[in-house]
Scaffold this active site. Structure first.
Site, mmCIF file in Angstrom:
data_model
loop_
_atom_site.group_PDB
_atom_site.id
_atom_site.type_symbol
_atom_site.label_atom_id
_atom_site.label_comp_id
_atom_site.label_asym_id
_atom_site.label_seq_id
_atom_site.Cartn_x
_atom_site.Cartn_y
_atom_site.Cartn_z
ATOM 1 N N SER A 98 0.912 -1.307 -0.177
ATOM 2 C CA SER A 98 0.035 0.104 0.179
ATOM 3 C C SER A 98 0.992 1.443 0.027
ATOM 4 O O SER A 98 2.067 1.099 0.298
ATOM 5 C CB SER A 98 -1.011 0.105 1.176
ATOM 6 O OG SER A 98 0.024 0.469 2.419
ATOM 7 N N ASP A 99 0.232 2.342 -0.260
ATOM 8 C CA ASP A 99 1.188 3.806 -0.079
ATOM 9 C C ASP A 99 1.045 3.872 1.319
ATOM 10 O O ASP A 99 0.429 3.280 2.146
ATOM 11 C CB ASP A 99 0.542 4.778 -1.051
ATOM 12 C CG ASP A 99 1.515 5.732 -1.002
ATOM 13 O OD1 ASP A 99 2.526 5.906 -0.321
ATOM 14 O OD2 ASP A 99 1.511 6.686 -1.970
ATOM 15 N N TRP A 100 1.841 4.796 2.001
ATOM 16 C CA TRP A 100 2.235 4.879 3.211
ATOM 17 C C TRP A 100 0.770 5.342 4.075
ATOM 18 O O TRP A 100 0.142 6.545 3.435
ATOM 19 C CB TRP A 100 2.953 6.431 3.436
ATOM 20 C CG TRP A 100 3.465 6.759 4.708
ATOM 21 C CD1 TRP A 100 2.546 7.292 5.882
ATOM 22 C CD2 TRP A 100 4.581 6.271 5.268
ATOM 23 N NE1 TRP A 100 3.158 7.576 7.010
ATOM 24 C CE2 TRP A 100 4.690 6.933 6.824
ATOM 25 C CE3 TRP A 100 5.877 6.037 4.955
ATOM 26 C CZ2 TRP A 100 5.600 6.916 7.700
ATOM 27 C CZ3 TRP A 100 6.889 5.970 5.927
ATOM 28 C CH2 TRP A 100 6.721 6.459 7.260
ATOM 29 N N ALA A 152 -2.075 4.147 3.413
ATOM 30 C CA ALA A 152 -3.292 4.207 2.373
ATOM 31 C C ALA A 152 -4.356 3.331 2.982
ATOM 32 O O ALA A 152 -5.613 3.716 2.484
ATOM 33 C CB ALA A 152 -2.731 3.804 1.213
#
Ligand code: NOJ
Length: 788
Positions: free
Chosen positions: A343-345, A347
């Site tokens: 995942s993005d940070w 997210a």
């Protein structure tokens, strides 16, 4: 009886699994049988005692043998995943069979290690990294800390599973290259591959196994700060540079000691951020998803990219990090990607803010079920996954599939077999002469000459001119690094003034005046600058953007230069000397206010470590500029979105703005040279081709100037009519060649109908339709027909 049963059961177990156990029992049995057959003269009692002893000994031996054999068998079984020679899938299966649920879940989490220097990643710093954690973002810049953490993972965890260390190596690690948007202006994917190879080597030798790069989000809104991080507005260009960077990072074998895993991001559609604001909603129809945003990702997956990062944006109602259609149906099912998605940070918890999940637990369920295998600093998987499994909301089969994907990449990186990084000195790994040479060449090739009235450039030095060097970028180093400069160091950047001093030593007098700042309203230095400018032959204005005006969370509502810079340029115009405007920035700028005031405009972008040196080469003429824009420069912010491959208008000759022209100031692919190239006509091998055939098209380009020069040819295709309408033109191929003065180079493109003429529908199905097509280069175009 007992004895036989023990014997049988052990011999059954060990015969099948362990040669040593089998041999031990075989000799034991023989000894026992032999003894049985010997006729000794003993009393009944003695015989009885001996028999008991024999049985006791036999049982003990069997038990001992069994234990020995058992231990050896277990060891052997345990060691399959540790066996470097065993096939990776066998190693994964062996390991997954030994892992507890808790161990599996921790593999799916990414924490951080080291001092966090990124303001947007303002999370906790995990000082005591669990030895069983799957991954860590590694903020440090040498291998020491990584080796300590890795040792803990290898030696203190039950199974010794290595941690994978990731980092944002975006445009270089210590040797910082030009920003990606600029790299694309070089139209030299081979050089970009080389730069990524260097970045991989520096990163790996510093303890990083995995980069969160390339960013291949097609971006058409210069207000969005992250436009700097990708390869511009065109899907094909993004695809080509994506493949180059994946190859550069990963090489042929990711387990090589100087390679790292790539991560395609941000999957998907992040570049469509509404009005250029970061993290916001994106409205993307499935048609646009497939024909605009997906192609670079498909190319990257086919090129073997190990991982992808799920995006922050909400895609027409379903966030990128909870999107089963994109993450599972497309990525895992259609493309059969067998690596993992991080995942993005944060997210995953942000799914709550986006109104998709009602709690962290629900967010974990949504993201995981959609196809996100690793939670980057969201702490949803580590906290709630076990509960979700126990409640039957997530199955063990799903968990195993996710963990296997993560382990697969760890095995491919060779982390199990070589978990540690040799500790080296900075001198051994950073800023090596070849790395710097690559950076300098790349920076030279990214420079785009936007205007050159009266061929004012290169600067004539015959009469030893005096040049005024002014503006906030002239003596600046930091802002030449651009956003996401990793472990780049300001002191390694050569600033413009220094580079000019070296380039023009003995050939020109350089005098300086600050003039103005990047922004604000301070005009107090204008008068001094005016006085300085009056004494000179040429005014060189070094303007642009601060490095943190682009990148994550760095959107701007106006892409014109800030008012103070425009005002200063207007002030300098009053002096009546030629003005050369040099721009270092991370986005396309709206230049129509200042363009008429300048004789020349040089877009140097944010070049990284080489700083002002490549620019100095262009100004002196040592370097003949060859860069071409990878993104359209609008006349003003109000034209956004403006990009070359828009779909056709119902009334192409009307519907224009009343106040400004509807054309951009500088279009995609635009860029001048110090020489002149004449284009001949496009020649077709035939005018009609069948669907299975290929068509060769050629165009002669002659360098009619006095200098050697490098030209980039962009081949566009236009389809007259299709069931699904097509853009006005689409880039399908490009090529770059050095053409010596007076020489002609014939550029060639082989059109493959299925690859170059087909289109996708909203479900990603590919169609090829017969009919009329045009192939275009600059203002040359020619028609051909596709038939059965
Ligand atoms: C957030 C950014 O969106 C992403 O591109 C980056 O890789 C992560 N933070 C990690 O730094």
């Amino acid at each position: 009886m007992i004895c036989a049963t023990f014997y049988e059961s052990f011999s059954y177990n060990f015969n099948s699994s362990n040669g040593l156990g089998f041999m031990f029992l075989f000799f034991l049995k023989r000894a026992f049988d032999k003894n049985k057959s010997q006729k000794l003269c003993l009393t009944h009692e003695t015989h009885y005692i001996i028999n008991i002893m024999k049985k006791f000994t036999l049982i003990s031996c069997i038990l001992l043998g069994g234990c020995l054999s058992g231990v050896t068998a277990a060891n052997k079984k345990q060691s399959i995943y540790k066996d470097a020679k065993a096939p990776i899938e066998d190693r994964i299966n062996d390991l997954i069979g030994k892992m507890t649920l808790e161990e599996k879940i921790l593999q799916m989490n990414q924490y951080t290690l080291g001092s966090n220097n990124n303001a947007n990643n303002d999370g906790e710093e995990v000082k005591n990294l669990p030895s069983t954690v799957g991954s860590a973002i590694y903020f440090s810049e040498d291998a020491k800390l990584r080796n300590v953490a890795q040792k803990k993972a290898m030696e203190e965890s039950r199974l010794g599973i290595p941690i994978i260390f990731g980092y944002d190596v975006i445009h270089g690690f210590r040797t910082v290259y030009p920003i990606s948007l600029a790299q694309a202006c070089s139209w030299n994917p081979g050089l970009v591959e080389e730069a990524c190879t260097v970045a991989a080597q520096e990163a790996k030798m510093s303890g990083v196994d995995w980069t969160f790069s390339p960013m291949i989000d097609v971006a058409r809104d210069g207000r969005w700060g992250r436009v700097a991080e990708g390869y511009g507005e065109d899907p094909y260009t993004n695809a080509v540079f994506c493949v180059a960077s994946v190859k550069g990072y990963q090489g042929k074998d990711m387990s090589d000691s100087k390679r790292i895993a790539a991560c395609l991001k941000h999957f998907i559609g992040y570049g469509a951020s509404e009005a250029g604001r970061d993290y916001v909603y994106t409205e993307i129809s499935n048609q646009t998803l497939w024909d605009t945003y997906i192609p670079p990702y498909e190319a990257g997956v086919k090129a073997g990219a190990a991982t992808l990062m799920s995006s922050f944006n909400n895609i027409s109602g379903t966030p990128g990090s909870a999107n089963h259609y994109t993450l599972t149906e497309i990525l895992k099912k259609r493309w059969a990607h067998d690596g993992f998605v991080v995942s993005d940070w944060g997210a995953i918890p942000q799914l709550i803010d986006q109104g998709s999940a009602s709690s962290h637990k629900e967010a974990a369920k949504q993201a995981f079920s959609a196809g996100v295998e690793m939670d980057m600093m969201g702490h949803c998987y580590d906290k709630y996954m076990e509960e979700l499994v126990k409640e039957g909301k997530i199955s063990m089969a799903q968990i195993d599939d996710a963990v296997k994907r993560i382990l697969r990449i760890k095995f491919r990186l060779g982390l199990f077999d070589n978990p540690y990084i040799k500790e080296t000195t900075e001198k051994e790994r950073f800023l090596l002469p070849q790395s710097l040479a690559t950076a300098e060449q790349l920076a030279e090739e990214t420079i785009v000459l936007l205007k050159n009235k009266g061929n004012i450039l290169p600067l004539a030095t015959a009469n030893k001119p005096t040049i005024a060097v002014m503006g906030p970028m002239a003596k600046n180093r930091l802002d030449l690094l651009g956003s996401w400069f990793g472990h780049g160091q300001v002191e390694n950047v050569s600033c413009i003034s220094e580079a000019l001093e070296a380039e023009f030593a003995g050939k020109a007098n350089l005098i300086y005046s600050d003039g103005c700042d990047f922004d604000g309203e301070d005009t107090s230095k204008f008068s001094e600058a005016l006085e300085t400018a009056k004494k000179t032959d040429v005014i060189l204005l070094c303007m642009g953007e601060k490095q943190n005006w682009t990148g994550e969370n760095a959107s701007r509502s106006i892409i014109e230069l800030p008012a103070i810079q425009e005002q200063f340029i207007a002030e300098m115009k009053k002096v009546g000397k030629p003005i050369v405007l040099v721009l270092a920035n991370g986005r396309p700028l709206g230049l129509s206010n200042v363009e008429p005031l300048c004789d020349a405009i040089v877009e140097m972008w944010q070049p990284g470590i080489p700083g002002g040196k490549p620019l100095a080469g262009v100004l002196s003429g040592r370097v003949n500029p060859s860069g071409k824009l990878s993104i359209t420069f609008p006349r003003s912010t109000g034209q956004i979105p403006i990009y070359y491959n828009q779909r056709k208008s119902a009334r192409p000759n009307s519907g224009k703005y009343q106040d400004i022209p509807s054309t951009p100031l500088y279009e995609f692919g635009y860029g001048l040279s110090y020489t002149t190239f004449n284009y001949g006509d496009i020649k077709l091998a035939k005018e009609t081709i069948k669907r299975g055939e290929k068509l060769v098209v050629e165009i002669p380009v002659t360098n009619v100037g006095k200098r050697d020069g490098t030209e980039v040819i962009h081949w566009f295709i236009t389809a007259s009519f299709n069931t699904i309408t097509r853009p006005v033109k689409e880039l399908k191929y490009f090529e770059k060649q050095l053409i010596k003065a007076g020489d002609t180079c014939v550029f060639r493109f082989e059109i493959d109908p299925m690859r170059d003429l087909s289109f996708v529908n909203a479900n990603g199905e590919c169609f090829l339709e017969n009919g009329e097509y045009y192939v275009k280069v600059k203002d040359k175009k020619i028609k051909f027909t596709l038939t059965d």
